[in-house]
Design a protein around this motif. Structure first.
Motif, PDB file in Angstrom:
ATOM      1  N   ARG A  17       0.837  -1.210   0.000  1.00 17.02           N
ATOM      2  CA  ARG A  17       0.000   0.000   0.000  1.00 17.02           C
ATOM      3  C   ARG A  17       0.868   1.253   0.000  1.00 17.02           C
ATOM      4  O   ARG A  17       0.499   2.275  -0.594  1.00 17.02           O
ATOM      5  N   ARG A  37       1.797   1.793  -3.565  1.00 17.40           N
ATOM      6  CA  ARG A  37       0.723   2.418  -4.346  1.00 17.40           C
ATOM      7  C   ARG A  37       0.682   3.917  -4.077  1.00 17.40           C
ATOM      8  O   ARG A  37       0.487   4.725  -5.000  1.00 17.40           O
ATOM      9  N   ALA A  86       3.219   0.774  -7.753  1.00 18.88           N
ATOM     10  CA  ALA A  86       2.824  -0.533  -7.233  1.00 18.88           C
ATOM     11  C   ALA A  86       3.413  -1.674  -8.048  1.00 18.88           C
ATOM     12  O   ALA A  86       3.571  -2.786  -7.547  1.00 18.88           O
ATOM     13  N   ASP A  87       3.754  -1.404  -9.324  1.00 20.86           N
ATOM     14  CA  ASP A  87       4.319  -2.443 -10.180  1.00 20.86           C
ATOM     15  C   ASP A  87       5.792  -2.218 -10.476  1.00 20.86           C
ATOM     16  O   ASP A  87       6.390  -2.946 -11.276  1.00 20.86           O
ATOM     17  N   GLU A 116      -6.731   2.142   2.513  1.00 23.13           N
ATOM     18  CA  GLU A 116      -5.520   2.527   1.794  1.00 23.13           C
ATOM     19  C   GLU A 116      -4.668   3.464   2.640  1.00 23.13           C
ATOM     20  O   GLU A 116      -5.176   4.207   3.469  1.00 23.13           O
TER      21      GLU A 116
END
Length: 290
Positions: free
Chosen positions: A32, A35, A40-41, A71
């Motif tokens: 989180r 993000r 996030a990737d 979140e």
């Protein structure tokens, strides 16, 4: 202990309903946090997010995360620095980050205030001598408080209207009430003004009161920091100035009333931290017209 946060304790107003909760980070916060940081990737961003969370056996660092709707919408990293000239450690704020696009239900300013309040609480929990880091005040840089005389009352109106939204929009009418009615009853105004001039950032209205119940005291009618200036320690500076004036006048105590509600919780926390106690119930009755 009277720590002065960067831009207040806040000591001011609690974030409204829908504000984030702030807690210590957990190991599972890594994804989180990634993000929030926008990757996030991205392996590098994921690695950085994971590195932010202290290990279970790590001493001297804490990561506070602001959570909303499942979140992470912000975080603050604190490091305890021990310096010989300080009676306790410095709570150094190494980083404070708010999500660049927070959910519409929680404003960025609300996230930042929640984190700053949590930083102050953590610093006091470990007995920190001061809070340091970019944007945080160090001893000797407290806000400057001064009295607003007749002729400068208008500088207090924007702040007072945030506290008392029922006040009329006509500045002249409000100034006349303060200068011609309330000042005659002993009402005075203290304010923190911006460096470049202009309306006050924070205001306290108070008066000397003598009665059989309390003796000779200062009573605080109004105490407010403007929404855009909260979190700078301005309310705390006003409370200290009020104490100083009460001592100068050789009065016995300072009293104030503060309303109930979720939006007042942080104000109550500030008053209790400053040494106030809940000493009575305040009752009121609206009189019917005759």
């Amino acid at each position: 202990m009277g720590l002065t946060p960067p831009f207040g304790t806040d000591d001011d107003l609690e974030p409204p309903v829908g504000a984030p909760t702030v807690r210590a980070a957990r190991v599972d916060d890594g994804p989180r946090l990634a993000r929030l940081l926008g990757g996030a990737d991205d392996p590098a961003t994921i690695d950085r997010a994971l590195s932010l969370v202290p290990d279970a056996d790590e001493v001297g660092r804490v990561l506070l995360v602001a959570e909303f709707g499942g979140e992470v919408v912000g975080f603050a990293t604190l490091v305890w620095i021990h310096q010989l000239q300080l009676a306790g450690p410095e709570a150094h704020v190494a980083e404070l980050v708010v999500a660049p696009g927070p959910t519409a239900a929680v404003a960025a300013g609300t996230v930042e205030r929640a984190l700053r309040n949590a930083v102050v609480d953590q610093a006091e929990l470990v007995g920190a001598a001061r809070i340091g880091g970019p944007g945080w005040l160090v001893p000797g840089t407290r806000p400057v408080v001064r009295e607003l005389p007749v002729g400068e009352t208008v500088l207090a109106l924007p702040a007072l209207r945030e506290l008392r939204p029922h006040l009329p929009e006509d500045d002249d009418a409000v100034v006349a009430r303060i200068d011609q009615v309330q000042r005659g009853q002993g009402y005075r105004l203290l304010a923190v003004l911006p460096e470049g001039g202009g309306p006050a950032l924070a205001v306290a209205g108070f008066r000397q009161v003598s009665n059989l119940a309390w003796g000779d005291i200062l009573y605080v009618d109004d105490l407010v920091t403007r929404d855009a200036a909260r979190g700078r320690g301005l309310a705390a500076a006003l409370l200290v100035a009020i104490d100083d004036e009460a001592h100068r006048l050789r009065l016995q105590a300072v009293h104030l009333d503060s309303g109930h509600g979720v939006d007042r919780a942080a104000a109550h926390r500030s008053y209790l931290r400053h040494g106030y106690r809940i000493s009575s119930h305040h009752l009121s009755r609206e009189l019917p017209e005759r």
